[in-house]
Design an enzyme around this catalytic site. Structure first.
Site, PDB file in Angstrom:
ATOM      1  CG  ASP A  11      -2.379  -1.160   1.174  1.00 12.05           C
ATOM      2  OD1 ASP A  11      -1.513  -1.810   0.328  1.00 12.05           O
ATOM      3  OD2 ASP A  11      -2.743  -0.837   1.972  1.00 12.05           O
ATOM      4  CG  ASP A 130     -13.071  -2.602   0.682  1.00 12.41           C
ATOM      5  OD1 ASP A 130     -12.439  -3.202   0.650  1.00 12.41           O
ATOM      6  OD2 ASP A 130     -12.064  -0.898   0.088  1.00 12.41           O
TER       7      ASP A 130
END
Ligand SMILES: O=C(O)c1ccccc1N[C@@H]1O[C@H](COP(=O)(O)O)[C@@H](O)[C@H]1O
Length: 242
Positions: A11, A130
């Site tokens: 990330d 998510d």
């Protein structure tokens, strides 16, 4: 039986490889160069890289050039996500040569566009679901985006090829994956599911490997690798013999 695929995560925030807790901006721990991290996972035997542009996901800029550099340097498959929300960002993402992209916010806010790009690009498009509980979250996981199962049914009807399911409450916490959530999602769709959030141990990976017959195809592993809870070589060995 198929082996659970492992997708080590890189990330990127402000040019650095980071891990967040619960995906919250400001909780970053930095792990240095994203390219070095990605190359290390590749050297350790990864077949996939899960690469996220966090600034693009949060709307705090982007790391597009760096993400392209990392993707182009990989010999392995890359799943690219973060800020892919319109024709221009999708074209830039696909042009990196990534294997597939993962759409989050767009699936909640611009469903017609997502249906169109699913029809155009098939399994190069995955959708990231998510969730907190069964509520979907977009825009850096800060905004509610509807019900998980209603959205899943809609995307299934549009031919979405694959889902990346993240339990936000587990992400970056090393508290174990949400196996019940994954079982429930697998029961609601015939499409493959990539599990994300909470992996802390080789036993967690073995538990996820046990869900392969239900439809769990892969698992994203982040914090556990960076915190050296186990090595990627150990993880690959654990799922190969599960
Ligand atoms: O991966 C994270 O930790 C993360 C945290 C906060 C927001 C997004 C995060 N990651 C991934 O980003 C894409 C969603 O981006 P967008 O909504 O399409 O711009 C999705 O894959 C998330 O899992």
């Amino acid at each position: 039986m198929s082996t659970l695929e492992l997708l080590p995560a890189v990330d990127v925030r402000d040019g650095q490889a980071v891990r967040l807790v619960h995906g919250e901006s400001g909780t970053e721990t930095s792990y240095g160069s994203p390219l070095e991290a990605a190359l290390a996972w590749q050297r350790s035997g990864a077949a996939w890289l899960h690469l996220v542009d966090l600034d693009a996901a949060f709307g705090t800029g982007d790391n597009r050039a760096l993400v392209r550099e990392v993707t182009e340097a990989m010999d392995i498959k890359v799943e690219l996500s973060g800020g892919i929300r319109d024709d221009a960002s999708l074209a830039a993402a696909l042009a990196t040569g990534c294997t597939r992209v993962n759409l989050g916010t767009a699936a909640l806010e611009t469903p017609e566009w997502v249906a169109k790009v699913i029809a155009e690009h098939g399994d190069r498009i995955a959708v990231g679901l998510d969730v907190r509980g069964t509520t979907l979250k977009g825009r850096g996981w800060t905004r509610d985006g509807g019900d998980l199962y209603e959205t899943l049914a809609r995307l299934d009807s549009e031919g979405c090829a694959r889902y990346v399911v993240t339990d936000i409450g587990r992400d970056g916490t090393l508290t174990g994956p949400n196996l019940e959530l994954l079982k429930n999602v697998c029961a609601a769709t015939d499409k493959p599911v990539v599990a994300s959030g909470g992996v802390s141990s080789l036993d967690d990976l073995r538990a996820l490997a046990g869900l392969v017959p239900l439809g769990v195809e892969g698992a994203i592993v982040g914090k556990a690798l960076y915190a050296k809870a186990f090595t990627l070589e150990e993880a690959l060995q654990a799922v190969a013999s599960a």
